[in-house]
Design an enzyme around this catalytic site. Structure first.
Site, PDB file in Angstrom:
ATOM      1  N   HIS A   1      39.837  43.331  34.101  1.00 26.59           N
ATOM      2  CA  HIS A   1      38.748  43.589  35.047  1.00 26.59           C
ATOM      3  C   HIS A   1      39.090  44.812  35.910  1.00 26.59           C
ATOM      4  CE1 HIS A   1      37.417  39.497  34.166  1.00 26.59           C
ATOM      5  NE2 HIS A   1      36.341  39.700  34.899  1.00 26.59           N
TER       6      HIS A   1
ATOM      7  N   ASN B   1      48.443  43.138  33.763  1.00 21.99           N
ATOM      8  CA  ASN B   1      47.163  42.548  34.169  1.00 21.99           C
ATOM      9  C   ASN B   1      47.338  41.163  34.780  1.00 21.99           C
ATOM     10  OD1 ASN B   1      44.272  42.133  34.306  1.00 21.99           O
ATOM     11  ND2 ASN B   1      44.443  40.918  32.435  1.00 21.99           N
TER      12      ASN B   1
END
Lengths: 349, 349
Positions: free
Chosen positions: A163, A195
């Protein structure tokens, strides 16, 4: 630099669709063959529209070259290359999507205690906010199919669907959170050690700024940075995932923040503005790496990305965020925690 | 993918401006250090303008995200990243300049016998057209300084300053030709064997199309194409020139043409449209390479560049240009010829 032996070219057949081009162009070849039907459009053929963009509910996509609607450009009579980047506006963020790289060129957010569902004034109702277990990654159907990044592009790529605007920044509603799962908000990120770990700590730090500052603005910017090779030349090397390969993997990611608060309780209209930029390599980062080791000047991100994030006035007139608050991540194994919760509590109702 | 050893991070100092980041971000660092002056802007601070673009005489530069003027975006209160690509309109061409790569994302031209000064109707006056010996490369002062490509970036880079819109396509006036020498119309090209040879032959072929077709539209598109590595992964590798390195060197260049003419003398309003795309590696190409060996579907260029060049209607409804005219370059040693002319005739009056 690629060298193409002349002999290879000489023996090439016509319409080989780039077999000679190191395979590179072949990745972009559609199943459509060169169409050669002798149809005869007349002068009256309308100028083709720039793109197949569709206006969606609560999604506004603006073509880049609005100016071309105004200025007659004879060279664009039959074709207007149109947007590489699409301007996307959603509930919790705005973004520009790069059609060539097939991930955002940048995303921008405005975080407050309220936007994070932590307002002291109005506590959020039970279950009113978003829950990421109710969200699913999905293609952005506001983008033309050929320029979308797809779920299948990331499948078995070795990269996470990272994201740019975190789901946790869009807890104001399930719909707002769902919008962060559009693939147009996603870029390929190293999963384990990035991440799921250090990058997540940085996202968490950005959210925690709302405890100290009234308003927090966060830009997230994928970067492609060159390295100096042994021959003394600077080169960018990055992977391209998908089948055919079409989603570029950034070498680095930047978070650039601007946070403001009243300079004192007596002067609520006088804001103290703090700014800071952090550039992280898209690779494993140790949990104990100090956040301050990733600080770079805002200018550096702007130059590398080709963006103007803040005016000179703001850049010169703000304090560094690491002077006005502690630049320190909290190490939390978010993913493990989530997994545990799921394993323990079983399926949600 | 770069790995960063955790230990290196732990020992890093604060505000190292990316020393840890493989040197990559350092290339973008300005002489300005992180500014930390405690100035206190108030709520009344005007929203910073997107860019420092100046409107020049006969130059129209449109910011990319005109839509952001219309749509209120709270996340952009203090900064709007603004255009990566600037829309540039000049006498002989239109173009989009990529601020990150620092060369055009694409250029577009409309060529006719008249635009090339070869009209059968009105022969050009003596000395009315442009002469490239009167033109000089120059920075494009319509772009913000930090995003311009500069003469010094190419100096001793090993690459030519390659015109995307060729000077010879802008012979209608000296001013039009001068505009092709803006660095915003330039990308780094291999000189010997490419820019000065095969690429120039292709440019010449595009011009010669005006002898067969009434209208010729030419898009020129720098490309970054991945190659399959030994590990089975696809990667893009490209050089970045300049000091600090900031101008990217495309791996390939595309010319995409659309040419039209009356389908028969009896039906002057019924146009026969031909299209074709050619992708050449930015490397030495043998003079005897057939032009047809570089043919790819128009779709392939569109996908690789993130651009929509022609509508489906045009792509499906046009003949292939190599069916309607001979796709064959004429080998001419343009540069040698020019040098000889200069050497023999001495300085121009």
């Amino acid at each position: 630099m690629q060298r193409m032996p002349g002999s290879a070219i000489v023996h090439a057949a016509v319409f080989t669709a780039g077999a000679l081009l190191g395979g590179g162009i072949a990745v972009a070849v559609t199943s459509k063959k060169n169409q050669q039907h002798p149809v005869l459009p007349t002068r009256a053929v309308p100028v083709p529209t720039t793109s197949g963009l569709q206006q969606e509910q609560q999604v506004s996509v603006q073509p880049r070259f609005v100016g071309t609607d105004v200025i007659p450009a004879p060279a664009l009579r039959y074709g207007n290359p149109g947007p590489i980047a699409d301007f996307i506006q959603r509930q919790a963020y705005v973004a520009a999507y790069d059609r060539r790289l097939r991930h955002p060129a940048w995303t921008a957010e405005h975080l407050t205690l309220a936007s994070l569902g932590k307002s002291r004034v109005t506590p959020p109702e039970e279950n009113s906010g978003g829950d990421r277990s109710n969200s699913a990654f999905k293609e952005d159907d506001s983008l033309p199919v050929v320029f979308r990044s797809k779920l299948s592009d990331y499948f078995r790529s070795g990269y996470d669907r990272g994201h740019m605007v975190p789901a946790a920044d869009a807890k104001m509603s399930q719909e707002a959170m769902n919008e962060t799962f559009y693939m147009s908000n996603i870029a390929p990120q190293v999963g384990d050690g990035f991440n799921r770990h250090y990058w997540a700590y940085l996202e968490d730090w950005c959210r925690r700024l709302t405890g100290t500052f009234q308003d927090v603005y966060v830009f997230t910017v994928p970067l492609y940075l060159p390295k100096k090779d042994v021959d003394g030349k600077w080169r960018v090397t990055h992977e391209v995932i998908g089948n055919p390969p079409n989603v570029s993997v950034p070498t680095h990611f930047a978070k650039v923040v601007l946070a403001s608060k009243p300079s004192s309780p007596l002067t609520p209209d006088q804001l103290e503005v703090s700014t800071g930029a952090f550039v992280l390599p898209n690779s494993v980062i140790a949990d104990d790496a100090p956040l301050t080791s990733f600080v770079v000047p805002v200018d550096a991100v702007e130059r590398a990305a080709g963006l103007t994030l803040f005016s000179d006035q703001i850049k010169l007139g703000s304090k560094h965020i690491c002077q006005t608050t502690k630049c320190e991540v909290i190490v939390r194994r978010f993913d493990d925690a989530r997994k545990n919760v799921k394993r323990i509590t079983g399926p949600k109702s």
